[in-house]
Design a protein around this motif. Structure first.
Motif, PDB file in Angstrom:
ATOM      1  N   TRP A  98       4.217  -2.428  -6.717  1.00  0.00           N
ATOM      2  CA  TRP A  98       4.524  -2.134  -8.119  1.00  0.00           C
ATOM      3  C   TRP A  98       3.370  -2.582  -9.006  1.00  0.00           C
ATOM      4  CZ3 TRP A  98       5.109  -5.002 -12.555  1.00  0.00           C
ATOM      5  CH2 TRP A  98       5.684  -4.320 -13.641  1.00  0.00           C
ATOM      6  N   LEU A  99       2.846  -3.777  -8.710  1.00  0.00           N
ATOM      7  CA  LEU A  99       1.734  -4.323  -9.490  1.00  0.00           C
ATOM      8  C   LEU A  99       0.508  -3.417  -9.370  1.00  0.00           C
ATOM      9  CD1 LEU A  99       1.201  -6.991 -11.110  1.00  0.00           C
ATOM     10  CD2 LEU A  99      -0.053  -7.757  -9.093  1.00  0.00           C
ATOM     11  N   ILE A 100       0.204  -2.990  -8.131  1.00  0.00           N
ATOM     12  CA  ILE A 100      -0.961  -2.123  -7.923  1.00  0.00           C
ATOM     13  C   ILE A 100      -0.797  -0.826  -8.703  1.00  0.00           C
ATOM     14  CG2 ILE A 100      -2.232  -0.749  -6.220  1.00  0.00           C
ATOM     15  CD1 ILE A 100      -1.620  -2.901  -4.162  1.00  0.00           C
TER      16      ILE A 100
ATOM     17  N   ALA B  28       0.832  -1.203   0.000  1.00  0.00           N
ATOM     18  CA  ALA B  28       0.000   0.000   0.000  1.00  0.00           C
ATOM     19  C   ALA B  28       0.871   1.259   0.000  1.00  0.00           C
ATOM     20  CB  ALA B  28      -0.924  -0.011   1.216  1.00  0.00           C
ATOM     21  N   VAL B  29       1.919   1.265   0.823  1.00  0.00           N
ATOM     22  CA  VAL B  29       2.789   2.444   0.878  1.00  0.00           C
ATOM     23  C   VAL B  29       3.438   2.690  -0.485  1.00  0.00           C
ATOM     24  CG1 VAL B  29       4.919   3.366   1.847  1.00  0.00           C
ATOM     25  CG2 VAL B  29       3.257   2.284   3.345  1.00  0.00           C
ATOM     26  N   ILE B  30       3.993   1.630  -1.062  1.00  0.00           N
ATOM     27  CA  ILE B  30       4.664   1.760  -2.359  1.00  0.00           C
ATOM     28  C   ILE B  30       3.686   2.267  -3.418  1.00  0.00           C
ATOM     29  CG2 ILE B  30       5.643   0.408  -4.259  1.00  0.00           C
ATOM     30  CD1 ILE B  30       7.742   0.591  -2.332  1.00  0.00           C
ATOM     31  N   ALA B  31       2.485   1.679  -3.447  1.00  0.00           N
ATOM     32  CA  ALA B  31       1.509   2.074  -4.461  1.00  0.00           C
ATOM     33  C   ALA B  31       1.101   3.530  -4.283  1.00  0.00           C
ATOM     34  CB  ALA B  31       0.284   1.162  -4.384  1.00  0.00           C
TER      35      ALA B  31
ATOM     36  N   GLY C  60       1.126   8.965  -6.177  1.00  0.00           N
ATOM     37  CA  GLY C  60       1.385  10.370  -5.851  1.00  0.00           C
ATOM     38  C   GLY C  60       2.427  10.974  -6.770  1.00  0.00           C
ATOM     39  N   ASN C  61       3.513  10.247  -6.970  1.00  0.00           N
ATOM     40  CA  ASN C  61       4.563  10.717  -7.874  1.00  0.00           C
ATOM     41  C   ASN C  61       4.038  10.902  -9.284  1.00  0.00           C
ATOM     42  OD1 ASN C  61       6.841  11.085  -6.405  1.00  0.00           O
ATOM     43  ND2 ASN C  61       7.567   8.978  -6.595  1.00  0.00           N
ATOM     44  N   GLY C  62       3.245   9.911  -9.736  1.00  0.00           N
ATOM     45  CA  GLY C  62       2.692   9.961 -11.082  1.00  0.00           C
ATOM     46  C   GLY C  62       1.780  11.163 -11.254  1.00  0.00           C
ATOM     47  N   ALA C  63       0.930  11.396 -10.229  1.00  0.00           N
ATOM     48  CA  ALA C  63       0.011  12.535 -10.298  1.00  0.00           C
ATOM     49  C   ALA C  63       0.806  13.837 -10.385  1.00  0.00           C
ATOM     50  CB  ALA C  63      -0.891  12.545  -9.070  1.00  0.00           C
ATOM     51  N   GLN C  64       1.861  13.921  -9.595  1.00  0.00           N
ATOM     52  CA  GLN C  64       2.688  15.123  -9.616  1.00  0.00           C
ATOM     53  C   GLN C  64       3.280  15.355 -11.011  1.00  0.00           C
ATOM     54  OE1 GLN C  64       6.529  15.629  -7.136  1.00  0.00           O
ATOM     55  NE2 GLN C  64       4.936  16.814  -6.169  1.00  0.00           N
ATOM     56  N   ASN C  65       3.798  14.282 -11.595  1.00  0.00           N
ATOM     57  CA  ASN C  65       4.380  14.411 -12.932  1.00  0.00           C
ATOM     58  C   ASN C  65       3.339  14.857 -13.949  1.00  0.00           C
ATOM     59  OD1 ASN C  65       6.774  13.646 -11.886  1.00  0.00           O
ATOM     60  ND2 ASN C  65       6.734  11.557 -12.690  1.00  0.00           N
TER      61      ASN C  65
ATOM     62  N   ASP D 237      13.999   5.373  -4.336  1.00  0.00           N
ATOM     63  CA  ASP D 237      13.918   5.860  -2.956  1.00  0.00           C
ATOM     64  C   ASP D 237      12.781   5.176  -2.201  1.00  0.00           C
ATOM     65  OD1 ASP D 237      12.172   7.056  -4.659  1.00  0.00           O
ATOM     66  OD2 ASP D 237      12.301   9.053  -3.769  1.00  0.00           O
ATOM     67  N   ALA D 238      11.650   4.964  -2.909  1.00  0.00           N
ATOM     68  CA  ALA D 238      10.509   4.302  -2.263  1.00  0.00           C
ATOM     69  C   ALA D 238      10.863   2.861  -1.917  1.00  0.00           C
ATOM     70  CB  ALA D 238       9.282   4.346  -3.177  1.00  0.00           C
ATOM     71  N   ILE D 239      11.560   2.192  -2.828  1.00  0.00           N
ATOM     72  CA  ILE D 239      11.951   0.793  -2.595  1.00  0.00           C
ATOM     73  C   ILE D 239      12.889   0.708  -1.397  1.00  0.00           C
ATOM     74  CG2 ILE D 239      13.304  -1.111  -3.548  1.00  0.00           C
ATOM     75  CD1 ILE D 239      12.117  -0.426  -6.269  1.00  0.00           C
ATOM     76  N   LEU D 240      13.860   1.598  -1.379  1.00  0.00           N
ATOM     77  CA  LEU D 240      14.834   1.624  -0.282  1.00  0.00           C
ATOM     78  C   LEU D 240      14.127   1.905   1.041  1.00  0.00           C
ATOM     79  CD1 LEU D 240      17.749   1.185  -1.149  1.00  0.00           C
ATOM     80  CD2 LEU D 240      18.190   3.566  -0.554  1.00  0.00           C
ATOM     81  N   LEU D 241      13.242   2.902   0.972  1.00  0.00           N
ATOM     82  CA  LEU D 241      12.499   3.302   2.173  1.00  0.00           C
ATOM     83  C   LEU D 241      11.675   2.133   2.702  1.00  0.00           C
ATOM     84  CD1 LEU D 241      12.043   6.210   3.523  1.00  0.00           C
ATOM     85  CD2 LEU D 241       9.748   5.994   2.569  1.00  0.00           C
ATOM     86  N   ALA D 242      10.975   1.449   1.788  1.00  0.00           N
ATOM     87  CA  ALA D 242      10.111   0.337   2.196  1.00  0.00           C
ATOM     88  C   ALA D 242      10.935  -0.791   2.809  1.00  0.00           C
ATOM     89  CB  ALA D 242       9.314  -0.178   0.996  1.00  0.00           C
TER      90      ALA D 242
END
Ligand SMILES: Nc1ncnc2c1ncn2[C@@H]1O[C@H](COP(=O)(O)OP(=O)(O)O)[C@@H](O)[C@H]1O
Ligand SMILES: [Mg+2]
Lengths: 408, 230
Positions: free
Chosen positions: A348-350, A34-37, A42-47, A372-377
């Motif tokens: 990633w799948l979600i 859920a966090v990754i998705a 969020g990143n996608g929306a920003q872009n 960064d998200a992967i590392l963070l997770a």
């Protein structure tokens, strides 16, 4: 006992209770997923949003009347003369072109079809400043501006709403607020966006709009787009036009009655908004990670109780507190690390699926799973395992050997 | 034996008092004994006489309420938990009535365990294998406890107890869960290991036939040494 051995033993122990281990991992998988998705969406929306702001044009400044920073009493509106003054080669050498605009909301009809849309009254320079192109017909000419001609350019969304097509419309007549306008062209699509649709518009000569649609007193205008000669000259251009407006409006020092924003300002604002959204959504998702952590703690406590005799035996054989701690912490950390890794895949799948759904519903949203998200997770989920493993491990480490050995 | 007179265990007025609410239970009420290196000692006594409590103290699993205990020349009555763990690891081998093997691990891995906590890594497998061989299980090294008979499991436990070359071997009812035939085999094994390596052997038992095989019997009653027969 070194860490390598501790990991091997932990794996053996987790492996000996596969179903329980997998169910425990599931909590972390869902949390991390859920966090990754959420971060990816969020990143996608920003872009998408920043991309659509950049799509408005290039090297643009937006000049508006009024100033949110100050309580001003006599705000002078922007006028055509203000816009023309900005074209002065000597006072504003960094300005490439200026496009004054009056805008409003109107109803456009053709036969029985009708649509509510935005009307922009513009000059000829609007075409190049806003980077609009026509797919057929031609843009508004100087003569049409001077003559207050009743001509209109249709945005593709409006064309589709009224005629169900975007071709062969030149020469048609539409009614804007009941008044007839001749269609002289159709605008090229700028691509949809959830933020501002640049395709749901009609464009008319600024003079026509002032006289017949928005009915502005004098030659008052709503907005001036200013294009600088280069990206580097943007702040210079901003300073130059500010100086011109201060002189023309005779404002006191520090009491500007206008606001100049750059595209960058909009991008920053949009980023701030999407960041808040992302943090908010990520935070909600983070709660499920927390729940997963409590699941780990629960199972580790059960495991400590079940293995009381084993702990007693290990202590009898010479295990120190530290050894027992490490044994149980390794198990809980491995559990959550596995959960984290699988969760990254799930997230990633979600995000991939969300991207597909968004695309098929007309919003180009491309979720980005960042490194960064992967590392963070990974770090965060391991930390969750460590943290929630701490209490059970400590409990195990502090068992009295005699008591533990007697435990049935 | 020439080292008969080197004391490996010396206790002075060892006491253990359990408090249950207001009531004090004197599980050990002042035990002073000396056991020399290489001795085989049986501890006997009625239920509740303090046998297990004495075993726990001698095995450094627990601390006395008062009194002194010198194990192999080291004063251990005041050590902290981790120091006691180190002493147990190096100087004490345990054999339990219920074997206490790790069921997930093979015989070899079970015997390796004390060496892991001792930080032995290089010769660990060889030493564990040698210990299993010395108890007659060379061909069962990779079997898990569930694949072994009770007698074989107790042999693994004995190999595990001896692998770090402890000063004393403590066995609490080591034959209690075994049939008489394997019980006798285990006793024979313990006695022969004592002969070969000279490891001091302390056995808690109810069984007079087992006690008869030892050189010395300490009778406990109400937390005190009632009789010490050599
Ligand atoms: N943890 C304990 N808490 C309270 N009393 C105990 C505890 N352990 C042993 N005792 C008491 O100490 C006495 C001696 O017990 P124990 O050493 O187990 O005897 P044995 O092994 O000879 O049967 C008994 O009265 C027993 O009830
Ligand atoms: Mg007992």
């Amino acid at each position: 006992m070194n860490l390598g051995q501790a990991i091997i033993e932990a794996l053996e122990s987790l492996n000996s209770n596969k179903l329980r281990s997998s169910l425990t991992i599931l909590g972390i998988v869902i949390g991390v997923g859920a966090v990754i998705a959420m971060l990816a969406v969020g990143n996608g929306a920003q872009n998408t949003i920043t991309g659509s702001i950049s799509g408005i044009g290039s090297n643009l400044l937006f000049v508006m009347s009024g100033n949110s920073n100050q309580e001003l009493t006599n705000i002078e509106p922007l006028t055509m003369d203000d816009a023309n003054a900005m074209l002065d080669q000597f006072q504003a050498p960094s300005v490439e072109d200026v496009a004054p605009v009056v805008n409003g909301e109107v109803t456009v009809t053709s036969g029985s079809e009708s649509t509510a849309t935005f009307v922009y009254g513009v000059t000829t320079s609007y075409e190049s400043v806003r980077n609009y192109h026509v797919t057929e017909g031609s843009f508004i000419t100087e003569d049409q501006v001077l003559g207050k001609a009743s001509v209109v350019l249709l945005g593709p969304d409006v064309a589709k709403a009224l005629f169900d097509r975007t071709e062969g419309l030149v020469g048609e007549t539409v009614r804007i607020e009941g008044q007839p306008f001749k269609v002289i062209g159709v605008l090229e699509s700028k691509g949809g966006s959830a933020f501002v649709s640049q395709d749901d518009v009609v464009i008319v000569p600024i003079t026509t709009s002032q006289a017949r649609l928005t009915r502005r007193s004098n030659d008052r205008i709503d907005l001036i787009f200013v294009q600088s000669i280069s990206a580097d000259a943007l702040s210079q251009a901003s300073e130059e036009i500010a100086q011109i407006l201060r002189t023309r409006h005779r404002t006191k020092v520090g009491e500007d009655d206008f606001t100049i924003l750059s595209q960058q300002d909009f991008v920053e604002t949009a980023k701030t908004i999407t960041n808040v959204m992302t943090i908010f959504l990520g935070g909600i998702a983070g709660i499920s990670l927390l729940v997963g952590g409590i699941g780990i703690m629960n199972i580790m406590l059960v495991s400590v109780t079940e293995r009381t005799r084993e702990i007693g035996l290990r202590k009898a054989l010479g295990a120190r507190k530290k050894d027992i701690m490490i044994q149980f912490l390794t198990e809980s950390s491995l559990l959550s690390l596995f959960g984290g890794v699988i969760g990254i895949g799930l997230g990633w799948l979600i995000s991939f699926i969300v991207g597909r759904i968004a695309l098929s519903s007309g919003t180009p949203l491309n979720p980005v799973v960042g490194l960064d998200a992967i590392l963070l997770a990974t770090i965060f989920s391991t930390a969750v395992g460590l943290f929630f493993g701490l209490y059970p491990a400590n409990r195990a480490a502090n068992l009295e050997p005699v008591e533990a050995l007697r435990y049935e | 034996m020439e080292n008969d007179l080197i004391p490996v265990i010396q206790t002075h007025d060892l006491r253990k008092i359990y408090k249950i609410g207001e009531v004090e239970v004197h599980a050990l009420a002042g035990v002073s004994i000396t056991i020399n290196r290489g001795e085989v000692v049986a501890i006997m006594g009625p239920s509740g006489s303090g046998k297990s409590t004495l075993m726990n103290l001698l095995g450094c699993l627990d601390r006395p309420t008062s009194g002194r205990y010198i194990l192999d020349g080291e004063e251990v009555s005041e050590l902290d938990d981790d120091q006691l763990a180190g002493i147990r690891n190096r100087k004490v081998g345990f054999v339990f009535q219920s074997f206490n093997l790790l069921s997930r691990s093979t015989a070899l891995a079970n015997v390796e365990l004390p060496m892991r906590y001792a930080g032995v890594s290089k010769e660990r497998v060889q030493r564990a294998a040698a210990a299993l061989k010395s108890v007659g299980l060379a061909d069962r090294m990779n079997h898990k406890p569930t694949e072994l008979s009770g007698g074989q499991q107790q042999r693994v436990a004995i190999a595990r107890a001896l692998v770090n070359h402890p000063a004393i071997l403590m066995a609490d009812e080591p034959t209690g869960n075994l049939d008489s035939k394997s019980g006798k085999e285990i006793m024979d094994l313990l006695l022969s290991l004592n002969k070969e390596s000279g490891t001091t052997l302390i056995i808690v038992t109810h069984d007079p036939t087992i006690a008869a095989q030892t050189q010395r019997i300490i009778h406990l009653k109400d937390g005190l040494v009632e009789e010490d027969i050599k």
